[in-house]
Design a protein around this motif. Structure first.
Motif, PDB file in Angstrom:
ATOM      1  N   ALA A  75      -5.136  -0.311  -4.570  1.00  0.00           N
ATOM      2  CA  ALA A  75      -5.136  -0.365  -3.107  1.00  0.00           C
ATOM      3  C   ALA A  75      -6.303  -1.191  -2.573  1.00  0.00           C
ATOM      4  CB  ALA A  75      -5.183   1.056  -2.535  1.00  0.00           C
ATOM      5  N   ASP A  83       0.872   4.227  -2.725  1.00  0.00           N
ATOM      6  CA  ASP A  83       0.702   5.616  -2.297  1.00  0.00           C
ATOM      7  C   ASP A  83       1.784   6.509  -2.877  1.00  0.00           C
ATOM      8  OD1 ASP A  83      -0.897   7.420  -0.943  1.00  0.00           O
ATOM      9  OD2 ASP A  83       0.278   7.304   0.903  1.00  0.00           O
ATOM     10  N   LEU A  94       0.825  -1.208   0.000  1.00  0.00           N
ATOM     11  CA  LEU A  94       0.000   0.000   0.000  1.00  0.00           C
ATOM     12  C   LEU A  94       0.859   1.259   0.000  1.00  0.00           C
ATOM     13  CD1 LEU A  94      -3.004  -0.805   2.397  1.00  0.00           C
ATOM     14  CD2 LEU A  94      -2.871  -1.014  -0.093  1.00  0.00           C
ATOM     15  N   PHE A 134      -5.756   1.774   4.444  1.00  0.00           N
ATOM     16  CA  PHE A 134      -6.434   1.994   3.167  1.00  0.00           C
ATOM     17  C   PHE A 134      -7.360   3.200   3.208  1.00  0.00           C
ATOM     18  CE2 PHE A 134     -10.338   1.438   0.712  1.00  0.00           C
ATOM     19  CZ  PHE A 134      -9.815   1.477  -0.573  1.00  0.00           C
ATOM     20  N   LYS A 186      -5.347   4.514  -8.410  1.00  0.00           N
ATOM     21  CA  LYS A 186      -4.800   4.253  -7.077  1.00  0.00           C
ATOM     22  C   LYS A 186      -5.794   3.460  -6.238  1.00  0.00           C
ATOM     23  CE  LYS A 186      -2.758   6.706  -3.147  1.00  0.00           C
ATOM     24  NZ  LYS A 186      -2.329   8.036  -2.660  1.00  0.00           N
TER      25      LYS A 186
END
Length: 239
Positions: A52, A39, A35, A76, A48
């Motif tokens: 994710a 990011d 993750l 998240f 994105k």
């Protein structure tokens, strides 16, 4: 892109852990690294969110630790601005956490092949494996029943109970178990399929669970085709 994300996360975690320490790709640490990579690679937006959410959802569905699920979901939800997606992921997490080992299985309503209606607790009287199937996935239905036939012979201490997910208003289930010569004494069908599917997080028809006589969940998602399945079942018998 998935491979890039995974490789970058693997490298980062390996460097962090130090030489000679194995990286566990199913661990919370590794998923958090993935993750973090996402990011860093993407600005906020749909791409994105897709990467994710896929990682987070897969972890939720395959983990049996509520604290770790909540921790990854928290990471998240701080990565996305999509309120609907946040709600979907947190709802999924809540559903799976309710199915953690030690929690009570929902006492779903079922019917037997004679159309007698009952609750699951009326049928489960000892250690049981519930395996869900549908005639819509015929290849899997035949495969899992073949596997169950072998396990029943080896582990008579366990009830292996088939739970069908087809529409209870039609004849599809009845035609299926007769066509494939499934054991009618061990076959049942869910009534009110839609809410039960949500309760049990049945994202597909090929899920199996282990519960005890009190409907306490022992394993919410057992893999009947795992090469160590017999060792796992023996452990549950002897616990």
């Amino acid at each position: 892109m998935n491979s890039l994300i995974s490789n970058l996360a693997f490298t980062s975690l390996a460097e962090e852990l130090g030489s000679g320490v194995l990286v566990n790709r199913s661990s919370l640490k590794y998923q958090k690294k993935r993750l973090a990579v996402i990011d860093s690679l993407f600005t906020r937006g749909i791409i994105k969110d897709i990467f994710a959410s896929n990682i987070t959802q897969h972890f939720i569905m395959n983990r049996k630790n509520a604290n770790e699920i909540n921790e990854l979901v928290d990471v998240f939800t701080h990565m996305t601005d999509d309120a609907e997606l946040k709600n979907r992921i947190t709802t999924t997490a809540s559903t799976y956490i309710k199915l953690d080992p030690g929690n009570e299985m929902p006492n779903i309503k079922i019917q037997n092949t004679l159309k007698d209606k009952m609750e699951l607790s009326d049928r489960v009287k000892r250690l049981s494996v519930l395996f869900f199937w549908s005639d819509d996935e015929r290849e899997y239905a035949i495969r899992v029943h073949d596997k169950i036939k072998d396990l029943r012979l080896k582990y008579p201490e366990i009830d292996f109970i088939g739970i069908n997910l087809d529409d209870s208003e039609g004849n599809q289930w009845e035609e299926a178990y007769e066509r494939y010569n499934f054991n009618p004494q061990m076959e049942y069908q869910i009534l009110n399929t839609s809410p039960v599917t949500a309760q049990l997080a049945l994202r597909n028809d090929n899920r199996s669970m282990v519960i005890d006589k009190n409907l306490t969940i022992i394993d919410p998602s057992i893999n009947l085709f795992h090469y160590q399945i017999e060792t796992t079942l023996l452990g549950y018998i002897n616990r």
